[in-house]
Design a protein around this motif. Structure first.
Motif, PDB file in Angstrom:
ATOM      1  N   ALA A 154      18.612 -13.751   8.551  1.00 38.69           N
ATOM      2  CA  ALA A 154      18.126 -13.665   9.929  1.00 38.69           C
ATOM      3  C   ALA A 154      17.224 -14.851  10.257  1.00 38.69           C
ATOM      4  O   ALA A 154      17.329 -15.449  11.339  1.00 38.69           O
ATOM      5  CB  ALA A 154      17.368 -12.351  10.142  1.00 38.69           C
ATOM      6  N   ALA A 155      16.357 -15.221   9.329  1.00 36.05           N
ATOM      7  CA  ALA A 155      15.482 -16.368   9.564  1.00 36.05           C
ATOM      8  C   ALA A 155      16.268 -17.661   9.680  1.00 36.05           C
ATOM      9  O   ALA A 155      15.968 -18.517  10.521  1.00 36.05           O
ATOM     10  CB  ALA A 155      14.455 -16.485   8.435  1.00 36.05           C
ATOM     11  N   THR A 156      17.301 -17.812   8.860  1.00 35.55           N
ATOM     12  CA  THR A 156      18.136 -19.009   8.944  1.00 35.55           C
ATOM     13  C   THR A 156      18.843 -19.078  10.288  1.00 35.55           C
ATOM     14  O   THR A 156      18.898 -20.143  10.926  1.00 35.55           O
ATOM     15  CB  THR A 156      19.178 -19.001   7.810  1.00 35.55           C
ATOM     16  N   ALA A 157      19.391 -17.943  10.749  1.00 37.85           N
ATOM     17  CA  ALA A 157      20.095 -17.919  12.033  1.00 37.85           C
ATOM     18  C   ALA A 157      19.161 -18.267  13.180  1.00 37.85           C
ATOM     19  O   ALA A 157      19.514 -19.043  14.082  1.00 37.85           O
ATOM     20  CB  ALA A 157      20.729 -16.550  12.257  1.00 37.85           C
ATOM     21  N   ILE A 158      17.958 -17.728  13.162  1.00 33.65           N
ATOM     22  CA  ILE A 158      17.005 -18.028  14.229  1.00 33.65           C
ATOM     23  C   ILE A 158      16.592 -19.495  14.168  1.00 33.65           C
ATOM     24  O   ILE A 158      16.444 -20.167  15.195  1.00 33.65           O
ATOM     25  CB  ILE A 158      15.783 -17.098  14.129  1.00 33.65           C
ATOM     26  N   GLY A 159      16.414 -20.020  12.968  1.00 30.75           N
ATOM     27  CA  GLY A 159      16.085 -21.436  12.839  1.00 30.75           C
ATOM     28  C   GLY A 159      17.170 -22.328  13.419  1.00 30.75           C
ATOM     29  O   GLY A 159      16.879 -23.341  14.074  1.00 30.75           O
ATOM     30  N   LEU A 160      18.431 -21.954  13.214  1.00 29.10           N
ATOM     31  CA  LEU A 160      19.532 -22.739  13.787  1.00 29.10           C
ATOM     32  C   LEU A 160      19.538 -22.653  15.308  1.00 29.10           C
ATOM     33  O   LEU A 160      19.808 -23.649  15.991  1.00 29.10           O
ATOM     34  CB  LEU A 160      20.861 -22.234  13.214  1.00 29.10           C
ATOM     35  N   VAL A 161      19.261 -21.481  15.851  1.00 23.70           N
ATOM     36  CA  VAL A 161      19.172 -21.329  17.310  1.00 23.70           C
ATOM     37  C   VAL A 161      18.108 -22.260  17.873  1.00 23.70           C
ATOM     38  O   VAL A 161      18.316 -22.949  18.881  1.00 23.70           O
ATOM     39  CB  VAL A 161      18.852 -19.862  17.672  1.00 23.70           C
ATOM     40  N   VAL A 162      16.964 -22.279  17.212  1.00 21.50           N
ATOM     41  CA  VAL A 162      15.857 -23.122  17.691  1.00 21.50           C
ATOM     42  C   VAL A 162      16.228 -24.601  17.597  1.00 21.50           C
ATOM     43  O   VAL A 162      16.020 -25.376  18.536  1.00 21.50           O
ATOM     44  CB  VAL A 162      14.578 -22.827  16.880  1.00 21.50           C
ATOM     45  N   LEU A 163      16.789 -25.001  16.458  1.00 23.87           N
ATOM     46  CA  LEU A 163      17.115 -26.407  16.244  1.00 23.87           C
ATOM     47  C   LEU A 163      18.133 -26.905  17.268  1.00 23.87           C
ATOM     48  O   LEU A 163      17.876 -27.883  17.992  1.00 23.87           O
ATOM     49  CB  LEU A 163      17.661 -26.599  14.824  1.00 23.87           C
ATOM     50  N   PHE A 164      19.279 -26.249  17.341  1.00 24.65           N
ATOM     51  CA  PHE A 164      20.344 -26.754  18.214  1.00 24.65           C
ATOM     52  C   PHE A 164      20.044 -26.489  19.685  1.00 24.65           C
ATOM     53  O   PHE A 164      20.409 -27.297  20.551  1.00 24.65           O
ATOM     54  CB  PHE A 164      21.684 -26.143  17.805  1.00 24.65           C
ATOM     55  N   GLY A 165      19.369 -25.385  19.987  1.00 24.79           N
ATOM     56  CA  GLY A 165      18.997 -25.133  21.374  1.00 24.79           C
ATOM     57  C   GLY A 165      17.990 -26.141  21.890  1.00 24.79           C
ATOM     58  O   GLY A 165      18.060 -26.573  23.045  1.00 24.79           O
ATOM     59  N   THR A 166      17.065 -26.543  21.034  1.00 24.63           N
ATOM     60  CA  THR A 166      16.084 -27.546  21.440  1.00 24.63           C
ATOM     61  C   THR A 166      16.750 -28.900  21.666  1.00 24.63           C
ATOM     62  O   THR A 166      16.406 -29.629  22.610  1.00 24.63           O
ATOM     63  CB  THR A 166      14.984 -27.667  20.369  1.00 24.63           C
ATOM     64  N   LEU A 167      17.716 -29.241  20.825  1.00 18.37           N
ATOM     65  CA  LEU A 167      18.451 -30.497  21.026  1.00 18.37           C
ATOM     66  C   LEU A 167      19.194 -30.503  22.361  1.00 18.37           C
ATOM     67  O   LEU A 167      19.395 -31.566  22.972  1.00 18.37           O
ATOM     68  CB  LEU A 167      19.445 -30.713  19.883  1.00 18.37           C
ATOM     69  N   MET A 168      19.587 -29.327  22.838  1.00 21.87           N
ATOM     70  CA  MET A 168      20.333 -29.255  24.086  1.00 21.87           C
ATOM     71  C   MET A 168      19.454 -29.435  25.325  1.00 21.87           C
ATOM     72  O   MET A 168      19.975 -29.693  26.412  1.00 21.87           O
ATOM     73  CB  MET A 168      21.077 -27.921  24.170  1.00 21.87           C
TER      74      MET A 168
END
Length: 345
Positions: A154-168
């Protein structure tokens, strides 16, 4: 079956998670003028993660942390339904609604397929697919309740959301500007493709007021898809349980070994009822404002609990493949959202 801990045993852990959740909400509010995409949910999970990995966590906090990670989380998902105005979603028209359904369905299915090709764990792939296709961290948390994923997933999935969403946030305005799209088309694309609501607000605001309004409404339409997607995941998890396959089957995150999730989880029913209550206009604006604040606090408290269950060594053991999965999910959402926005512009 292990008996449930007494309510008093949950108080220390619940109080700790609540305190960190409050701190995350207040910090996010204080820095919003300079960092509008900084989510209190991200700050909360980072706080829990830092505590778990940098200092000892007293064992007596365990029952309360477990309670915050499940019942508190589900209550927050129910209240999320009060933030959706169904009339605004329906006013988008059948074309935009079809775009929303297409983006969510195609992104979800494609991310699952890529995760399978990468031989990533089912629980991580399901959480990433949910977060990237629907509404970021809240969708990850909702899916976690039926998939019963390991907390590091769950922490990994949320980290990916933050990373790629911020890049967008800078990428989407650059793309819409380079293609010469008007504000309505830009808003459609941003709302259809960007992961978190806060990230949609940040990206849409960079384009203009009309783009921001359209983007947020489209994003909220994607949030409505939380109910059918989580129900589908619950059905899939029941099938996996029956087959005895995959992580989370031998012992669910609720602590009930082999427990099968209901076909339609109660919090999904509550979420839909909350959407209908908002649509009926039974609650005045002050009550809705209070519900929004409580909902944010409940989810921040739950995210703190998720963070407290994460050990960084477990995340590192997964390797770089989750980054490939996140990039693929983002690329699909951007491509499908962009194609639909071009058709509807």
């Amino acid at each position: 079956m292990t008996p449930s801990p007494a309510p008093a045993a949950r108080l220390p852990g619940l109080a700790a998670c609540l305190a960190l959740g409050v701190a995350a909400v207040l910090t996010a509010a204080a820095v919003r003028p300079w960092a509008p995409a900084l989510s209190p949910l991200l700050l909360a999970i980072l706080a829990g993660l830092a505590w778990q990995n940098l200092a000892p966590v007293p064992e007596r906090l365990g029952p309360g942390v477990a309670f915050a990670a499940k019942p508190v989380l589900r209550a927050g998902i129910v209240l999320l339904g009060l933030q959706l105005l169904l009339s605004d979603v329906l006013a988008l028209g059948p074309g935009v609604i079809a775009l929303v359904v297409g983006v969510v369905g195609i992104t979800f299915a494609a991310t699952l397929a890529v995760g399978r090709a990468l031989r990533l764990p089912w629980d991580l792939t399901a959480l990433v697919a949910s977060g990237f296709s629907i509404c970021g961290a809240a969708a990850v948390a909702a899916a976690d309740s039926v998939v019963r994923a390991r907390r590091e997933m769950a922490a990994t999935a949320i980290g990916l959301v933050v990373l790629f969403g911020t890049l967008m946030i800078p990428l989407m305005p650059l793309l819409t500007g380079a293609l010469g799209l008007g504000e309505r088309a830009a808003g459609l694309w941003i709302g259809a493709a960007t992961h978190e609501v806060a990230q949609v607000v940040a990206a849409g605001g960079l384009v203009g007021g009309t783009a921001l309004s359209v983007a947020v409404t489209v994003k909220l339409a994607r949030v409505v898809m939380l109910a059918p997607v989580v129900t589908a995941l619950a059905w899939r998890q029941r099938r996996r349980d029956a087959a005895g396959a995959g992580p989370g089957v031998e012992a669910g995150a609720d602590g009930a070994p082999g427990a099968r999730p209901p076909l339609v989880p109660w919090f999904v029913v509550g979420f839909l009822l909350a959407v209908l209550v908002r649509a009926a206009g039974w609650l005045p604006e002050p009550a809705l404002d209070v519900a929004a604040a409580v909902q944010q606090l409940l989810l921040a408290t739950a995210m703190t609990a998720l963070g407290l269950g994460v050990r960084l060594r477990s995340i590192a053991a997964v390797g770089p493949r989750p980054l490939v999965l996140g990039a693929a999910g983002t690329a699909v959402a951007v491509a499908v959202g962009g194609a639909g926005a071009a058709l509807l512009a």
